[in-house]
Design a protein around this motif. Sequence first.
Motif, PDB file in Angstrom:
ATOM      1  N   UNK A   1       0.843  -1.198   0.000  1.00  0.00           N
ATOM      2  CA  UNK A   1       0.000   0.000   0.000  1.00  0.00           C
ATOM      3  C   UNK A   1       0.877   1.247   0.000  1.00  0.00           C
ATOM      4  N   UNK A   2       0.391   2.337  -0.621  1.00  0.00           N
ATOM      5  CA  UNK A   2       1.166   3.568  -0.682  1.00  0.00           C
ATOM      6  C   UNK A   2       1.228   4.223   0.692  1.00  0.00           C
ATOM      7  N   UNK A   3       2.105   5.218   0.808  1.00  0.00           N
ATOM      8  CA  UNK A   3       2.279   5.920   2.078  1.00  0.00           C
ATOM      9  C   UNK A   3       1.137   6.876   2.378  1.00  0.00           C
ATOM     10  N   UNK A   4       0.311   7.182   1.403  1.00  0.00           N
ATOM     11  CA  UNK A   4      -0.782   8.112   1.618  1.00  0.00           C
ATOM     12  C   UNK A   4      -1.708   8.167   0.425  1.00  0.00           C
ATOM     13  N   UNK A   5      -2.808   8.891   0.581  1.00  0.00           N
ATOM     14  CA  UNK A   5      -3.847   8.942  -0.435  1.00  0.00           C
ATOM     15  C   UNK A   5      -4.266  10.375  -0.710  1.00  0.00           C
ATOM     16  N   UNK A   6      -4.299  10.740  -1.981  1.00  0.00           N
ATOM     17  CA  UNK A   6      -4.881  12.009  -2.423  1.00  0.00           C
ATOM     18  C   UNK A   6      -6.103  11.688  -3.272  1.00  0.00           C
ATOM     19  N   UNK A   7      -7.237  12.241  -2.903  1.00  0.00           N
ATOM     20  CA  UNK A   7      -8.449  12.124  -3.718  1.00  0.00           C
ATOM     21  C   UNK A   7      -8.623  13.446  -4.457  1.00  0.00           C
ATOM     22  N   UNK A   8      -8.545  13.404  -5.775  1.00  0.00           N
ATOM     23  CA  UNK A   8      -8.773  14.582  -6.605  1.00  0.00           C
ATOM     24  C   UNK A   8     -10.193  14.516  -7.148  1.00  0.00           C
ATOM     25  N   UNK A   9     -10.942  15.600  -6.974  1.00  0.00           N
ATOM     26  CA  UNK A   9     -12.351  15.614  -7.356  1.00  0.00           C
ATOM     27  C   UNK A   9     -12.557  16.482  -8.590  1.00  0.00           C
ATOM     28  N   UNK A  10     -13.304  15.952  -9.550  1.00  0.00           N
ATOM     29  CA  UNK A  10     -13.660  16.726 -10.732  1.00  0.00           C
ATOM     30  C   UNK A  10     -15.164  16.629 -10.959  1.00  0.00           C
ATOM     31  N   UNK A  11     -15.673  17.523 -11.788  1.00  0.00           N
ATOM     32  CA  UNK A  11     -17.095  17.529 -12.094  1.00  0.00           C
ATOM     33  C   UNK A  11     -17.517  18.916 -12.530  1.00  0.00           C
TER      34      UNK A  11
END
Length: 200
Positions: A1-11
């Motif tokens: 698993x990666x060291x962290x998570x970025x959720x990028x939101x579009x719409x």
Amino acid sequence: MSDGLIVAICGDSGAGKSTTTGLLREEGFAPYSLSAFLRDEAEAAIDTPTREQVQLHGKNQQLKHGNHYYADVLIQKTDLMEQRKAVIDGLRNLDELNHLRKTAQEKGLKLVLLALVLDTESRFQRVRGRARAGDPAELERFRKDDMRSNGADGNFQNNAELIASADVRIENNGDLDTLRSNLRAALEQAGAMDERQDSV
């Protein structure tokens, strides 16, 4: 698993990006906004700019500095890449996405692109309800702004391409509890959550 998570939101405008950012913020995701940098710049240049004027300002900046300009500003001026859980609102084009994804990968972070989608008239009613300065008051103008946001004025902004490239999508046509449930399912689908993470 990666060291962290970025959720990028579009719409598209009114699809629920800010609301979704708020839900993730409640769960410990540090919030960041590309569109905030753009709007702040536009407001410094134009008092109470319309959506069209904000779009034009962004286009001019990207002509000078490249389509990834606002993504680079976000990386350089914030601690985004130091976070273990972060959410970004306001992506405008694939160059921004690719720049963020490349930098995140270099930092050992996973970036998931989440698209929020909703029909035009429902989005327009939401935009009218939020009464943000500069938002269009007529459906026809709202549609024209949408066309520019979806690439009619070039790839300075192209929500349609971002939505098509999303790792996961949410049809945001329900209430807040439905959005919260769909958000959790979407992140699980993207492999962005596991049993060690709290419920969204």
